[in-house]
Scaffold this motif. Structure first.
Motif, short mmCIF file in Angstrom:
data_model
loop_
_atom_site.label_atom_id
_atom_site.label_comp_id
_atom_site.label_asym_id
_atom_site.label_seq_id
_atom_site.Cartn_x
_atom_site.Cartn_y
_atom_site.Cartn_z
N GLY A 289 0.81 -1.21 0.00
CA GLY A 289 0.00 0.00 0.00
C GLY A 289 0.84 1.26 0.00
O GLY A 289 2.07 1.21 0.09
N GLY A 290 0.18 2.39 -0.12
CA GLY A 290 0.89 3.65 -0.12
C GLY A 290 -0.03 4.81 -0.46
O GLY A 290 -1.25 4.64 -0.59
N GLY B 237 -4.94 -11.21 6.53
CA GLY B 237 -3.73 -10.44 6.70
C GLY B 237 -3.97 -9.27 7.63
O GLY B 237 -5.11 -9.00 8.03
N GLN B 238 -2.91 -8.52 7.91
CA GLN B 238 -3.00 -7.42 8.87
C GLN B 238 -3.53 -6.14 8.24
O GLN B 238 -3.90 -5.20 8.96
CB GLN B 238 -1.61 -7.15 9.51
N GLY B 239 -3.57 -6.10 6.92
CA GLY B 239 -4.08 -4.92 6.22
C GLY B 239 -2.97 -3.99 5.79
O GLY B 239 -1.93 -3.87 6.45
N THR B 240 -3.20 -3.33 4.66
CA THR B 240 -2.25 -2.35 4.14
C THR B 240 -3.05 -1.15 3.64
O THR B 240 -4.05 -1.30 2.94
CB THR B 240 -1.35 -2.95 3.05
N GLN B 241 -2.62 0.05 4.02
CA GLN B 241 -3.36 1.27 3.71
C GLN B 241 -3.08 1.72 2.27
O GLN B 241 -1.92 1.83 1.86
CB GLN B 241 -2.98 2.39 4.67
N VAL B 242 -4.16 1.99 1.55
CA VAL B 242 -4.08 2.59 0.22
C VAL B 242 -4.81 3.92 0.28
O VAL B 242 -5.99 3.97 0.63
CB VAL B 242 -4.70 1.69 -0.85
N THR B 243 -4.09 5.00 -0.05
CA THR B 243 -4.68 6.34 -0.05
C THR B 243 -4.48 6.95 -1.43
O THR B 243 -3.35 7.03 -1.92
CB THR B 243 -4.05 7.23 1.01
N VAL B 244 -5.59 7.37 -2.05
CA VAL B 244 -5.54 7.95 -3.38
C VAL B 244 -6.01 9.40 -3.27
O VAL B 244 -7.15 9.66 -2.90
CB VAL B 244 -6.42 7.17 -4.37
N SER B 245 -5.12 10.31 -3.61
CA SER B 245 -5.47 11.73 -3.54
C SER B 245 -5.97 12.21 -4.89
O SER B 245 -5.57 11.70 -5.94
CB SER B 245 -4.26 12.55 -3.11
#
Length: 125
Positions: free
Chosen positions: A9-10, A116-124
């Motif tokens: 993610g990112g 899973g523990q989760g992964t953050q996805v941020t879309v600006s």
């Protein structure tokens, strides 16, 4: 005991791409149906995509044509290629695994045994 580690993610801009990965350990990966779910702030966890043991794939309508789920059984890993990302794709993304599900139950988060523990996805925008 099955252990899932998701990553990739990112923070990206609208129109960009990201590739998530999820690696399973502890059991034979090829014995599991795999899926990605996501949960935005204040919302319920929702189905994104799934790939069965036989490599059949399923997607929620909002990501069809933009996201691609795949699996590499030799690497015990499932991927989610996300293209043309939109701000509404912003969420924590979770991979999930279950030994064998029907087509109907693939879409239901409570049917999955491992997460899973989760992964953050941020879309600006």
């Amino acid at each position: 005991q099955v252990h899932l580690v998701d990553a990739g993610g990112g923070l990206v801009q609208a129109g960009d791409s990201l590739r998530l990965s999820c690696t399973l350990s502890g059991r034979t990966f090829s014995d599991y149906d795999m899926a990605w779910f996501r949960q935005a702030t204040g919302k319920e966890r929702e189905f994104v995509a799934a790939i069965r043991q036989n490599f059949d794939t399923y997607y929620t309508d909002s990501v069809k044509g933009r996201f691609t789920i795949s699996r590499d059984d030799a690497k015990n890993t499932v991927f989610l290629q996300m293209d043309s990302l939109k701000p509404e794709d912003t969420a924590v993304y979770y991979c999930a695994a279950h030994p064998l599900l029907t087509v109907k139950t693939l879409l239901l988060p409570h049917e999955y045994m491992y997460w899973g523990q989760g992964t953050q996805v941020t879309v600006s925008s």
